[in-house]
Design a protein around this motif. Sequence first.
Motif, PDB file in Angstrom:
ATOM      1  N   GLU B   8      33.029  36.523  37.779  1.00  0.00           N
ATOM      2  CA  GLU B   8      33.859  36.778  38.967  1.00  0.00           C
ATOM      3  C   GLU B   8      33.022  37.304  40.122  1.00  0.00           C
ATOM      4  O   GLU B   8      33.220  36.933  41.277  1.00  0.00           O
ATOM      5  CB  GLU B   8      34.967  37.782  38.626  1.00  0.00           C
ATOM      6  N   LEU B   9      32.071  38.166  39.786  1.00  0.00           N
ATOM      7  CA  LEU B   9      31.167  38.691  40.816  1.00  0.00           C
ATOM      8  C   LEU B   9      30.335  37.574  41.438  1.00  0.00           C
ATOM      9  O   LEU B   9      30.135  37.532  42.646  1.00  0.00           O
ATOM     10  CB  LEU B   9      30.228  39.744  40.203  1.00  0.00           C
ATOM     11  N   LYS B  10      29.913  36.659  40.565  1.00  0.00           N
ATOM     12  CA  LYS B  10      29.138  35.512  41.017  1.00  0.00           C
ATOM     13  C   LYS B  10      29.948  34.703  42.026  1.00  0.00           C
ATOM     14  O   LYS B  10      29.460  34.297  43.079  1.00  0.00           O
ATOM     15  CB  LYS B  10      28.821  34.633  39.807  1.00  0.00           C
ATOM     16  N   GLU B  11      31.230  34.483  41.662  1.00  0.00           N
ATOM     17  CA  GLU B  11      32.124  33.702  42.522  1.00  0.00           C
ATOM     18  C   GLU B  11      32.297  34.392  43.876  1.00  0.00           C
ATOM     19  O   GLU B  11      32.267  33.749  44.925  1.00  0.00           O
ATOM     20  CB  GLU B  11      33.478  33.556  41.838  1.00  0.00           C
ATOM     21  N   ALA B  12      32.421  35.737  43.821  1.00  0.00           N
ATOM     22  CA  ALA B  12      32.579  36.499  45.061  1.00  0.00           C
ATOM     23  C   ALA B  12      31.353  36.330  45.947  1.00  0.00           C
ATOM     24  O   ALA B  12      31.463  36.189  47.169  1.00  0.00           O
ATOM     25  CB  ALA B  12      32.810  37.975  44.740  1.00  0.00           C
ATOM     26  N   LEU B  13      30.171  36.327  45.319  1.00  0.00           N
ATOM     27  CA  LEU B  13      28.933  36.150  46.074  1.00  0.00           C
ATOM     28  C   LEU B  13      28.877  34.777  46.732  1.00  0.00           C
ATOM     29  O   LEU B  13      28.488  34.646  47.894  1.00  0.00           O
ATOM     30  CB  LEU B  13      27.726  36.322  45.148  1.00  0.00           C
ATOM     31  N   VAL B  14      29.315  33.764  45.955  1.00  0.00           N
ATOM     32  CA  VAL B  14      29.329  32.397  46.489  1.00  0.00           C
ATOM     33  C   VAL B  14      30.246  32.330  47.712  1.00  0.00           C
ATOM     34  O   VAL B  14      29.903  31.746  48.741  1.00  0.00           O
ATOM     35  CB  VAL B  14      29.784  31.395  45.394  1.00  0.00           C
ATOM     36  N   CYS B  15      31.419  32.982  47.602  1.00  0.00           N
ATOM     37  CA  CYS B  15      32.375  32.971  48.714  1.00  0.00           C
ATOM     38  C   CYS B  15      31.800  33.694  49.927  1.00  0.00           C
ATOM     39  O   CYS B  15      31.992  33.254  51.059  1.00  0.00           O
ATOM     40  CB  CYS B  15      33.687  33.616  48.305  1.00  0.00           C
ATOM     41  N   LEU B  16      31.089  34.780  49.673  1.00  0.00           N
ATOM     42  CA  LEU B  16      30.494  35.521  50.785  1.00  0.00           C
ATOM     43  C   LEU B  16      29.437  34.679  51.495  1.00  0.00           C
ATOM     44  O   LEU B  16      29.326  34.700  52.717  1.00  0.00           O
ATOM     45  CB  LEU B  16      29.836  36.797  50.265  1.00  0.00           C
ATOM     46  N   GLU B  17      28.698  33.926  50.691  1.00  0.00           N
ATOM     47  CA  GLU B  17      27.631  33.103  51.245  1.00  0.00           C
ATOM     48  C   GLU B  17      28.221  31.994  52.120  1.00  0.00           C
ATOM     49  O   GLU B  17      27.679  31.664  53.170  1.00  0.00           O
ATOM     50  CB  GLU B  17      26.805  32.526  50.106  1.00  0.00           C
TER      51      GLU B  17
END
Lengths: 150, 182
Positions: B8-17
Amino acid sequence: MSALDWCFKKSIWVYHVNAGACNGCDIEILDTLTPYYDVERFGIRLVHTPRHADALLVTGPVTRQVRDRLLRLYDATPDPKLVIAVGSCPTGGGIWHNSYATLGGLANVLPVAVYIPGCPPRPEAILYGVAQALGLVQQQVSAQAYAEVT
Amino acid sequence: MLKHTISELKEALVCLEAGRVTLPYPFAPHAPEGEFRGKPVLNTRKCMSCGACGNACPARLISITDEAGVRTLRFELGRCTYCGNCRDACPQEAITLSQQFELSTASTSDLEIRGEFHLQVCRRCGAPIGTLRQVGVIRERLGVVPELQIADSGFLTLCPACRRASFLDNPALAVEVTRERA
């Protein structure tokens, strides 16, 4: 303020009906729900049953097979309701306007609030049409007539 | 559990990027790409109402009716598929496809284009031949070919049946035909 205005003040939930469409318009409707166009920020949501819907988004030229189902869907939608024709097929029958297998457009079956022509209409055009049905934007097209003078 | 949190954290990072991807469309215009085919536009200065577009149209939405010396060209754009065949078929290049796509309307009669053009009638029987502009264009084209300049331009104001009849009535031509037969 009419009942329609009061009900549709905030958000509109739509139910998508394929009445014999080629899937082009259906894909464009899906496209409007993606984060790129994101209609949910306006409260427009696709629902899974006509009983939850405020509006029917109908695609396709209304084939003979689908007519009875379409009428049942319309009856199942609670009042007040809007019918929005998406694409050239429900607007005027499309290239199947005089085919024996279709009823030549949605206007022959249901009362339509707004037509969104296009083959398929762009996601922006669908957004604009729904906004027009809700009275948020003005209609842009009008009939054009020309007569030659000697 | 931990695995799930990490994904989930990974996904959040992708969205931020990715940042904000949503278009500001209804509040700011979003013009289509250059080759987009929108609402057809009829240039009534160039159109001679020949009907080539009507023959090419797959949805058969372009109709032509001749009535009382006037030809009415009618586009019912409700069922238009925006294929551009009318534009390609037009000999006068009078039809162009615009970039307009916000065509939603409460009534399909708003999607209509109507043009009225004067007809050239046959000077013998009064049947319509074509529009005045069509006859004018043909006269212009015949004018540039020197061999055809001697041709009787009076034939241009006769319908095909009267043209044939007047040709046969011509005694000089009749003699020629009988000679050939003999």
